[in-house]
Design an enzyme around this catalytic site. Structure first.
Site, PDB file in Angstrom:
ATOM      1  N   ASP A 136      13.166   7.439  -3.987  1.00  0.00           N
ATOM      2  CA  ASP A 136      11.800   6.563  -3.815  1.00  0.00           C
ATOM      3  C   ASP A 136      11.292   6.614  -2.431  1.00  0.00           C
ATOM      4  OD1 ASP A 136      12.011   5.831  -6.718  1.00  0.00           O
ATOM      5  OD2 ASP A 136      12.789   3.842  -6.050  1.00  0.00           O
ATOM      6  N   ARG A 187       7.291  12.986  -7.381  1.00  0.00           N
ATOM      7  CA  ARG A 187       6.563  12.020  -8.325  1.00  0.00           C
ATOM      8  C   ARG A 187       5.369  11.470  -7.322  1.00  0.00           C
ATOM      9  NH1 ARG A 187       9.941   6.968  -8.124  1.00  0.00           N
ATOM     10  NH2 ARG A 187      11.321   7.709  -9.653  1.00  0.00           N
TER      11      ARG A 187
HETATM   12  P1  FDA Z   1      -3.500   0.142 -10.204  1.00  0.00           P
HETATM   13  O1  FDA Z   1      -2.771  -0.532  -9.343  1.00  0.00           O
HETATM   14  O2  FDA Z   1      -4.791   0.922 -10.031  1.00  0.00           O
HETATM   15  O3  FDA Z   1      -3.340  -0.337 -11.676  1.00  0.00           O
HETATM   16  C1  FDA Z   1      -4.022   0.230 -12.784  1.00  0.00           C
HETATM   17  C2  FDA Z   1      -3.970  -0.463 -13.963  1.00  0.00           C
HETATM   18  O4  FDA Z   1      -2.434  -0.503 -14.410  1.00  0.00           O
HETATM   19  C3  FDA Z   1      -4.013  -2.154 -13.879  1.00  0.00           C
HETATM   20  O5  FDA Z   1      -5.401  -2.363 -14.130  1.00  0.00           O
HETATM   21  C4  FDA Z   1      -3.364  -2.674 -15.080  1.00  0.00           C
HETATM   22  O6  FDA Z   1      -3.641  -2.529 -16.184  1.00  0.00           O
HETATM   23  C5  FDA Z   1      -1.981  -1.696 -14.826  1.00  0.00           C
HETATM   24  N1  FDA Z   1      -1.058  -2.215 -13.950  1.00  0.00           N
HETATM   25  C6  FDA Z   1      -0.740  -1.609 -12.602  1.00  0.00           C
HETATM   26  N2  FDA Z   1       0.277  -2.500 -12.089  1.00  0.00           N
HETATM   27  C7  FDA Z   1       0.542  -3.404 -12.876  1.00  0.00           C
HETATM   28  C8  FDA Z   1       1.781  -4.464 -12.903  1.00  0.00           C
HETATM   29  N3  FDA Z   1       2.345  -4.672 -12.010  1.00  0.00           N
HETATM   30  N4  FDA Z   1       1.550  -5.164 -14.060  1.00  0.00           N
HETATM   31  C9  FDA Z   1       0.858  -5.019 -15.181  1.00  0.00           C
HETATM   32  N5  FDA Z   1      -0.135  -4.181 -15.315  1.00  0.00           N
HETATM   33  C10 FDA Z   1      -0.265  -3.251 -14.262  1.00  0.00           C
HETATM   34  N6  FDA Z   1       5.336   2.925  -5.397  1.00  0.00           N
HETATM   35  C11 FDA Z   1       5.885   3.268  -4.287  1.00  0.00           C
HETATM   36  O7  FDA Z   1       5.451   3.117  -2.891  1.00  0.00           O
HETATM   37  N7  FDA Z   1       7.226   4.082  -3.915  1.00  0.00           N
HETATM   38  C12 FDA Z   1       7.583   4.418  -5.096  1.00  0.00           C
HETATM   39  O8  FDA Z   1       8.664   5.100  -4.867  1.00  0.00           O
HETATM   40  C13 FDA Z   1       7.251   4.209  -6.246  1.00  0.00           C
HETATM   41  N8  FDA Z   1       7.732   4.625  -7.419  1.00  0.00           N
HETATM   42  C14 FDA Z   1       7.105   4.274  -8.577  1.00  0.00           C
HETATM   43  C15 FDA Z   1       7.820   4.755  -9.866  1.00  0.00           C
HETATM   44  C16 FDA Z   1       6.896   4.787 -10.873  1.00  0.00           C
HETATM   45  C17 FDA Z   1       7.549   5.493 -12.300  1.00  0.00           C
HETATM   46  C18 FDA Z   1       5.702   4.081 -11.098  1.00  0.00           C
HETATM   47  C19 FDA Z   1       4.982   3.960 -12.328  1.00  0.00           C
HETATM   48  C20 FDA Z   1       5.209   3.510  -9.914  1.00  0.00           C
HETATM   49  C21 FDA Z   1       6.027   3.616  -8.598  1.00  0.00           C
HETATM   50  N9  FDA Z   1       5.595   3.039  -7.497  1.00  0.00           N
HETATM   51  C22 FDA Z   1       6.122   3.425  -6.399  1.00  0.00           C
HETATM   52  C23 FDA Z   1       4.405   1.933  -7.707  1.00  0.00           C
HETATM   53  C24 FDA Z   1       2.887   2.436  -7.569  1.00  0.00           C
HETATM   54  O9  FDA Z   1       2.938   2.979  -6.064  1.00  0.00           O
HETATM   55  C25 FDA Z   1       1.817   1.616  -7.575  1.00  0.00           C
HETATM   56  O10 FDA Z   1       2.096   0.424  -6.871  1.00  0.00           O
HETATM   57  C26 FDA Z   1       2.086   0.828  -9.155  1.00  0.00           C
HETATM   58  O11 FDA Z   1       2.219   2.005 -10.060  1.00  0.00           O
HETATM   59  C27 FDA Z   1       0.409   0.377  -9.567  1.00  0.00           C
HETATM   60  O12 FDA Z   1      -0.358   1.319  -9.570  1.00  0.00           O
HETATM   61  P2  FDA Z   1      -0.960   2.282 -10.575  1.00  0.00           P
HETATM   62  O13 FDA Z   1      -1.187   3.622 -10.394  1.00  0.00           O
HETATM   63  O14 FDA Z   1      -0.516   1.683 -11.909  1.00  0.00           O
HETATM   64  O15 FDA Z   1      -2.582   1.866 -10.680  1.00  0.00           O
END
Ligand code: FDA
Length: 311
Positions: A136, A187
């Site tokens: 990560d 990733r």
């Molecule tokens: P964004 O935050 O713009 O959200 C888009 C939409 O997704 C929201 O409107 C909502 O509908 C939904 N959503 C997002 N977060 C949600 C929540 N917490 N609860 C409910 N709904 C939510 N980060 C990092 O810095 N280091 C890492 O190693 C990882 N590893 C990782 C693994 C995996 C498999 C995922 C999916 C994510 C990570 N992350 C991470 C976290 C990533 O950086 C990020 O903070 C979250 O995925 C939220 O960003 P989105 O891309 O979902 O978009």
């Protein structure tokens, strides 16, 4: 995405040792407690049970033993042993052999050599068990050491590992090219920590724009990239780009976090895309949980409602 001020507040709480201690004591006592929506449980057995349930619905998993920012070499060694045990348990349970690990859990905040040695120990166990290890990505200060450690281990010959790149960081295009050149699996995520505007884009539109650019680089030249997001716009852009390039659906995978957008998880997997769910478990759930709250205002309402219900 939550507004930046709130996100920063939750990120600050995530790093507070006192709040963390209080929350670990009171948060997950009862099975219905509020952290449970995002965390599979406290034990390896619970994590494996969650993995089995996800696999029954056609998804694959990566298991994450929660923990980060350890301050002693003893704690880092204990986490390393616990990861070794986890890999063995996953292999004998017959669930997906794929784990995610944070280098500050293995001692990176103490010194680089400690975390290097500990990651190498985990990779040795993983190689014997044919398990994939995803490193990560954490706060910006750890990005260069993390990539450096992965790069050195890769050059020594460790191959069953990948890393994470965050689109909010200004440096990430160079890092993506560096990992593509090596052949390391990436990733792609937006990024979850509180960073200064010197190193990270402050606006969601910029982070999203960068995500799409990096996704295209990875799909065009990366080794089996993982596109990790819950954002329908990012997912649509990925599908569109893959189709325009004539890529097979299994040339990459989508990933999402346990308990988030289960509807989208099912529909993407149903549409034939390989799909992996990140399954976090363990007692050190507080910083992870705070970052999830900071991402979406509705989650705070969810917590308040469940606390009121449990009274
Ligand atoms: P964004 O935050 O713009 O959200 C888009 C939409 O997704 C929201 O409107 C909502 O509908 C939904 N959503 C997002 N977060 C949600 C929540 N917490 N609860 C409910 N709904 C939510 N980060 C990092 O810095 N280091 C890492 O190693 C990882 N590893 C990782 C693994 C995996 C498999 C995922 C999916 C994510 C990570 N992350 C991470 C976290 C990533 O950086 C990020 O903070 C979250 O995925 C939220 O960003 P989105 O891309 O979902 O978009």
């Amino acid at each position: 995405m939550f507004d930046m001020a709130s996100k920063a507040m939750f990120a600050a709480l995530a790093e507070s040792a006192t709040v963390k201690q209080l929350a670990s004591r009171y948060g997950m006592r009862r099975p219905t407690s509020f952290a449970r929506r995002f965390i599979a449980g406290e034990t390896v057995a619970e994590a494996i049970e969650a993995a089995r349930a996800l696999e029954r619905s056609g998804l694959t998993v990566t298991l994450d033993l929660l923990g980060e920012g350890v301050a002693s070499t003893d704690a880092a060694a204990a986490a390393t042993r616990a990861y070794g045990d986890l890999i063995q348990a996953v292999a004998s349970a017959g669930v997906t052999r794929n784990i995610s690990v944070k280098l500050t859990q293995l001692g990176l905040a103490i010194d680089r050599a400690t975390s290097f040695d500990n990651l190498r120990r985990i990779l040795d166990v993983a190689a014997a068990a044919e398990c994939f290890v995803r490193v990560d990505m954490e706060q910006a200060v750890y990005v260069e050491p993390t990539l450096g450690i992965v790069e050195t281990l890769w050059k020594i010959g460790y191959r069953q590992m990948g890393v994470v790149i965050q689109s909010y960081l200004r440096r990430s295009p160079d890092d993506v090219r560096r990992m593509i050149a090596l052949g390391v699996r990436v990733r792609l995520v937006k990024g979850a920590y509180r960073e200064s505007r010197d190193v990270a884009f402050p606006l969601k539109a910029e982070v999203d724009h960068a995500f799409v650019d990096l996704m295209r680089l990875l799909l065009a030249g990366g080794a089996y990239p993982a596109i990790a997001t819950h954002d329908p716009a990012m997912i649509a852009a990925t599908r569109e780009f893959a189709e325009s390039k004539g890529l097979a659906k299994n040339a990459f995978e989508f990933q999402m976090l346990f308990g988030i957008r289960r509807d989208l998880q099912a529909s993407l997997s149903g549409a034939g895309y390989p799909f992996r769910v990140y399954v976090p478990f363990g007692t050190e759930w507080f910083p992870y949980f705070m970052r999830r709250l900071g991402e979406r205002p509705a989650n705070v309402g969810f917590v308040v409602r469940s606390v009121v219900r449990e009274k």
